[in-house]
Scaffold this active site. Structure first.
Site, short mmCIF file in Angstrom:
data_model
loop_
_atom_site.label_atom_id
_atom_site.label_comp_id
_atom_site.label_asym_id
_atom_site.label_seq_id
_atom_site.Cartn_x
_atom_site.Cartn_y
_atom_site.Cartn_z
N GLU A 1 -0.33 -0.26 -6.06
CA GLU A 1 -0.58 0.95 -5.24
C GLU A 1 0.17 0.93 -3.91
OE1 GLU A 1 -4.73 1.70 -4.49
OE2 GLU A 1 -4.32 3.68 -3.65
N LYS A 52 -13.96 0.11 -2.82
CA LYS A 52 -12.68 0.12 -3.56
C LYS A 52 -11.55 -0.21 -2.58
CE LYS A 52 -8.74 2.16 -5.17
NZ LYS A 52 -7.48 2.31 -4.43
N ASP A 56 -9.14 -15.10 -11.18
CA ASP A 56 -9.72 -14.20 -12.17
C ASP A 56 -10.30 -12.97 -11.46
OD1 ASP A 56 -11.39 -12.97 -14.05
OD2 ASP A 56 -11.84 -14.85 -15.05
N HIS A 65 -0.78 7.27 3.61
CA HIS A 65 -0.70 6.95 2.18
C HIS A 65 0.48 7.68 1.54
CE1 HIS A 65 -2.08 5.54 -1.65
NE2 HIS A 65 -2.11 6.77 -2.12
C1 LIG Z 1 0.24 3.31 5.81
C2 LIG Z 1 0.08 2.97 7.27
C3 LIG Z 1 0.16 1.47 7.46
C4 LIG Z 1 1.23 3.62 8.05
O1 LIG Z 1 0.99 3.45 9.39
P1 LIG Z 1 2.03 3.89 10.51
O2 LIG Z 1 1.31 3.85 11.82
O3 LIG Z 1 2.70 5.15 10.11
O4 LIG Z 1 3.06 2.70 10.45
P2 LIG Z 1 4.27 2.35 11.42
O5 LIG Z 1 5.49 2.84 10.76
O6 LIG Z 1 3.96 2.80 12.83
O7 LIG Z 1 4.23 0.75 11.39
C5 LIG Z 1 3.18 0.00 11.98
C6 LIG Z 1 2.94 -1.24 11.16
O8 LIG Z 1 2.32 -0.86 9.88
C7 LIG Z 1 2.89 -1.69 8.85
N1 LIG Z 1 3.78 -0.89 8.00
C8 LIG Z 1 4.04 0.42 8.12
N2 LIG Z 1 4.88 0.84 7.18
C9 LIG Z 1 5.19 -0.23 6.44
C10 LIG Z 1 6.01 -0.41 5.33
N3 LIG Z 1 6.70 0.58 4.75
N4 LIG Z 1 6.10 -1.65 4.80
C11 LIG Z 1 5.39 -2.67 5.33
N5 LIG Z 1 4.58 -2.57 6.39
C12 LIG Z 1 4.49 -1.34 6.96
C13 LIG Z 1 3.69 -2.76 9.57
O9 LIG Z 1 2.85 -3.84 9.92
C14 LIG Z 1 4.18 -2.03 10.80
O10 LIG Z 1 4.54 -2.91 11.81
P3 LIG Z 1 6.05 -3.53 11.83
O11 LIG Z 1 6.29 -4.21 10.54
O12 LIG Z 1 6.97 -2.35 12.02
O13 LIG Z 1 6.00 -4.45 12.97
C15 LIG Z 1 -1.27 3.49 7.86
O14 LIG Z 1 -1.29 4.89 7.80
C16 LIG Z 1 -2.48 2.94 7.15
O15 LIG Z 1 -2.92 1.83 7.40
N6 LIG Z 1 -3.07 3.73 6.25
C17 LIG Z 1 -4.15 3.32 5.38
C18 LIG Z 1 -3.62 3.22 3.99
C19 LIG Z 1 -4.59 2.70 2.98
O16 LIG Z 1 -5.70 2.36 3.27
N7 LIG Z 1 -4.12 2.64 1.75
C20 LIG Z 1 -4.89 2.21 0.66
C21 LIG Z 1 -4.76 3.19 -0.44
S1 LIG Z 1 -5.90 4.50 -0.26
C22 LIG Z 1 -7.28 3.86 -1.07
O17 LIG Z 1 -7.15 3.42 -2.16
C23 LIG Z 1 -8.57 3.51 -0.44
C24 LIG Z 1 -9.39 4.44 0.38
C25 LIG Z 1 -8.60 4.87 1.56
O18 LIG Z 1 -9.82 5.55 -0.35
C26 LIG Z 1 -10.56 3.59 0.79
C27 LIG Z 1 -11.56 4.30 1.63
O19 LIG Z 1 -11.78 5.50 1.42
O20 LIG Z 1 -12.17 3.59 2.47
N1 LIG Z 2 -16.81 -15.51 -17.15
C1 LIG Z 2 -15.71 -16.04 -16.62
O1 LIG Z 2 -15.43 -15.81 -15.46
C2 LIG Z 2 -14.84 -16.94 -17.44
C3 LIG Z 2 -13.62 -17.33 -16.93
N2 LIG Z 2 -12.81 -18.20 -17.60
C4 LIG Z 2 -11.50 -18.64 -17.08
O2 LIG Z 2 -11.64 -20.02 -16.69
C5 LIG Z 2 -10.61 -20.38 -15.79
C6 LIG Z 2 -11.17 -21.18 -14.64
O3 LIG Z 2 -11.88 -22.29 -15.13
P1 LIG Z 2 -11.82 -23.68 -14.37
O4 LIG Z 2 -12.88 -24.55 -14.96
O5 LIG Z 2 -11.86 -23.47 -12.90
O6 LIG Z 2 -10.36 -24.20 -14.64
P2 LIG Z 2 -9.84 -25.35 -15.59
O7 LIG Z 2 -10.47 -25.32 -16.91
O8 LIG Z 2 -8.36 -25.31 -15.54
O9 LIG Z 2 -10.44 -26.65 -14.88
C7 LIG Z 2 -10.10 -27.12 -13.62
C8 LIG Z 2 -10.32 -28.61 -13.66
O10 LIG Z 2 -9.52 -29.24 -12.65
C9 LIG Z 2 -10.05 -30.51 -12.39
N3 LIG Z 2 -9.88 -30.77 -10.93
C10 LIG Z 2 -8.91 -31.54 -10.38
N4 LIG Z 2 -9.01 -31.58 -9.04
C11 LIG Z 2 -10.08 -30.82 -8.69
C12 LIG Z 2 -10.67 -30.43 -7.46
N5 LIG Z 2 -10.20 -30.85 -6.28
N6 LIG Z 2 -11.70 -29.61 -7.49
C13 LIG Z 2 -12.20 -29.14 -8.66
N7 LIG Z 2 -11.69 -29.47 -9.85
C14 LIG Z 2 -10.62 -30.29 -9.90
C15 LIG Z 2 -11.49 -30.48 -12.87
O11 LIG Z 2 -11.58 -31.33 -13.98
C16 LIG Z 2 -11.71 -29.05 -13.30
O12 LIG Z 2 -12.61 -28.97 -14.34
C17 LIG Z 2 -9.99 -19.09 -15.32
O13 LIG Z 2 -8.72 -18.96 -15.95
C18 LIG Z 2 -10.96 -18.02 -15.83
O14 LIG Z 2 -10.28 -16.80 -16.08
C19 LIG Z 2 -13.21 -18.76 -18.79
C20 LIG Z 2 -14.41 -18.41 -19.34
C21 LIG Z 2 -15.30 -17.44 -18.75
#
Ligand SMILES: CC(C)(COP(=O)([O-])OP(=O)([O-])OC[C@H]1O[C@@H](n2cnc3c(N)ncnc32)[C@H](O)[C@@H]1OP(=O)([O-])[O-])[C@@H](O)C(=O)NCCC(=O)NCCSC(=O)C[C@@](C)(O)CC(=O)[O-]
Ligand SMILES: NC(=O)C1=CN([C@@H]2O[C@H](COP(=O)(O)OP(=O)(O)OC[C@H]3O[C@@H](n4cnc5c(N)ncnc54)[C@H](O)[C@@H]3O)[C@@H](O)[C@H]2O)C=CC1
Length: 443
Positions: free
Chosen positions: A85, A280, A296, A393
């Site tokens: 997005e 969201k 995950d 956006h």
């Molecule tokens: C979109 C902006 C950031 C524009 O904002 P702006 O003020 O027009 O941006 P700007 O051109 O003045 O730039 C300011 C800074 O924004 C960033 N920025 C600005 N443009 C870019 C770009 N092209 N690429 C990378 N970074 C960018 C960047 O950090 C930049 O600083 P700089 O890099 O120049 O030092 C602002 O309007 C904003 O934050 N809008 C919100 C957008 C948003 O939330 N989008 C999510 C999708 S909508 C949704 O799914 C969720 C929602 C909204 O429904 C959730 C809700 O309802 O709560």
């Molecule tokens: N309902 C769910 O969310 C389910 C998710 N999964 C999947 O399982 C996966 C994750 O399972 P995991 O058991 O985490 O991964 P994994 O099966 O790869 O196991 C990770 C293993 O790393 C080892 N390990 C080494 N260093 C460690 C440290 N510092 N801390 C902890 N463990 C260490 C441990 O033996 C551990 O069991 C994901 O890919 C997920 O999508 C699988 C079944 C159901």
């Protein structure tokens, strides 16, 4: 009408593709070329991707973007984000930059406990079941020793096993409700392996328990599975500053902005229709980092939304207040993440993302992900309560619309310039590109 197929999984990748393109596409060659266009030229790398899932026919690209300038507990991060997005990465970057100048984000991990359950049916006396559980509990630990010994050495493992009476919900239904510490692993496989062993031990030992009747000995294990509801694997992220510092433009005072912002959050706290969209927006940030770090996202999504409903009605995950002239905006969120296991050590871009994040522990990653969610919500609410969401956006979405029209480089450059001073809407872009093409053709 398309046909069904038996033995598809046993076909080679190329035969699978042949069947797909011949069955579903009017131009089989074109479809095949598109699929192949996304294969990696490095055969070993392609094979790695093929083997992540089943019946792989190609790779599905998502852009990986980065949001710099995140100051979290006084450490600077550039956060990787994989998302489709437009405006999400820009919004995160903008919020990061805003808070960088105001002390940054503060985070704490509150708890890291995960849960798994063995669900079973027991037809008998609960008192006898409790006696059996007390007797068998040490055995449950003992017989999972081979699974847990390494995790224990690292300081994790099984924390506790409880017997829970669920008969008021379903007749004869009980649970082993187990808590785990899985350290740097998300833990799903570890937890499930332990639970399946508990189930075997529990069933086997019941057959030998003298105080059970013959019927009681027949414990029926329904299933053994971890829970993705992790309200005790919780992280907090927060920002705060004086209300005077909140405004960075002349159109709204810090106080007016703070009050509007707090109202917007309060609305999401009480109104589920708004809360879902509000959350969201938070998940825009969370999912993107979860995905970039190979975690995950389904597990995270399910757990987070359950948490948002924990008080009986769906509500905002973030909260905001103004007290003594200080604006505070915060979120507590459950996140079961891993920086070891799953895909984290396999996918080259996941490894790169983790290195970009200074190779975090799971606890550090929880904090980074929570910050991405809080920043995203801040950016969205800031736009919503000031300019409206569409301005920023749609500015970011412009390139997608131009690409829908297959705009060339000249058209993109001209129209990007044009829309710096005009509002982007789909119809405004349609009109502008049509006019530009008429003008260019007539020249
Ligand atoms: C979109 C902006 C950031 C524009 O904002 P702006 O003020 O027009 O941006 P700007 O051109 O003045 O730039 C300011 C800074 O924004 C960033 N920025 C600005 N443009 C870019 C770009 N092209 N690429 C990378 N970074 C960018 C960047 O950090 C930049 O600083 P700089 O890099 O120049 O030092 C602002 O309007 C904003 O934050 N809008 C919100 C957008 C948003 O939330 N989008 C999510 C999708 S909508 C949704 O799914 C969720 C929602 C909204 O429904 C959730 C809700 O309802 O709560
Ligand atoms: N309902 C769910 O969310 C389910 C998710 N999964 C999947 O399982 C996966 C994750 O399972 P995991 O058991 O985490 O991964 P994994 O099966 O790869 O196991 C990770 C293993 O790393 C080892 N390990 C080494 N260093 C460690 C440290 N510092 N801390 C902890 N463990 C260490 C441990 O033996 C551990 O069991 C994901 O890919 C997920 O999508 C699988 C079944 C159901």
């Amino acid at each position: 009408m398309s046909k069904s197929i038996s033995g598809f999984s046993k076909l080679s990748k190329s035969k699978k593709i042949d069947w797909i393109v011949d069955t579903y596409f009017s131009n089989a060659e074109d479809a095949k070329n598109i699929l192949k266009q996304y294969w990696n030229t490095d055969e070993k790398l392609q094979q790695l991707h093929d083997e992540f899932i089943e019946n792989t026919i190609t790779n599905y690209y998502l852009p990986l973007g980065v949001a710099p300038n995140f100051l979290i507990n006084n450490k600077l991060y550039t956060i990787p984000m994989a998302i489709e997005e437009s405006s999400v990465v820009a919004a995160a970057s903008k919020a990061a930059k805003f808070w960088l100048e105001r002390g940054g984000f503060k985070t704490t991990v509150i708890s890291t406990t995960k849960i798994g359950q063995v669900h079973f049916i027991f037809k008998g006396d609960f008192h006898a079941l409790k006696q059996f559980f007390a007797k068998v509990k040490p055995k449950l630990f003992e017989e999972t020793e081979s699974i847990t010994k390494n995790m224990k050495k690292r300081g994790g493992g099984i924390i506790d096993i409880e017997l829970r009476d669920k008969t008021s919900d379903i007749e004869n239904y009980y649970q082993l409700h187990v808590s785990f510490e899985t350290l740097d692993a998300m833990g799903a496989n570890f937890i499930n392996s332990c639970l399946e062993q508990f189930a075997k031990t529990f069933k086997k030992e019941a057959l030998e328990f003298n105080l059970f009747t013959e019927e009681e000995k027949q414990i029926d294990i329904i299933m053994s599975i971890l829970s993705n509801y992790v309200p005790n694997c919780l992280v907090r992220a927060e920002v705060s500053c004086s209300i005077e510092d909140l405004s960075d433009n002349d159109t709204i005072s810090g106080e007016a902005f703070a009050n509007k912002f707090v109202q917007a959050v309060k609305i999401a706290e009480v109104e589920p229709y708004r809360a879902v969209t509000h959350n969201k927006g938070i998940m825009n940030g969370i999912d993107a980092v979860v995905l970039a770090t190979g975690n995950d996202f389904r597990a995270v999504e399910a757990g987070v939304h359950a948490y948002a409903s924990r008080n009986g009605s769906y509500s905002s995950l973030t909260h905001a207040k103004v007290e003594n002239g200080i604006f505070t905006f915060w979120m507590e969120i459950p996140l079961a993440l891993g920086t070891i296991g799953g895909l984290t050590g396999l996918h080259p871009l996941v490894k790169l993302s983790l290195e970009l994040l200074h190779k975090p522990s799971a606890k550090e990653l929880m904090q980074i992900v929570a910050v991405a969610g809080l920043a995203q919500n801040f950016a969205a609410l800031r736009s919503l309560t000031t300019t409206g969401i569409q301005q920023g956006h749609m500015k970011m979405h412009l390139m997608n619309i131009l690409n829908q029209f297959e705009a060339n480089d000249f058209e993109k450059k001209t129209l990007t310039e044009h829309f710096k001073n005009h509002t982007v809407t789909h119809s405004a872009v349609t009109e502008a590109i049509t006019e530009l093409r008429i003008k260019t053709n007539s020249e």
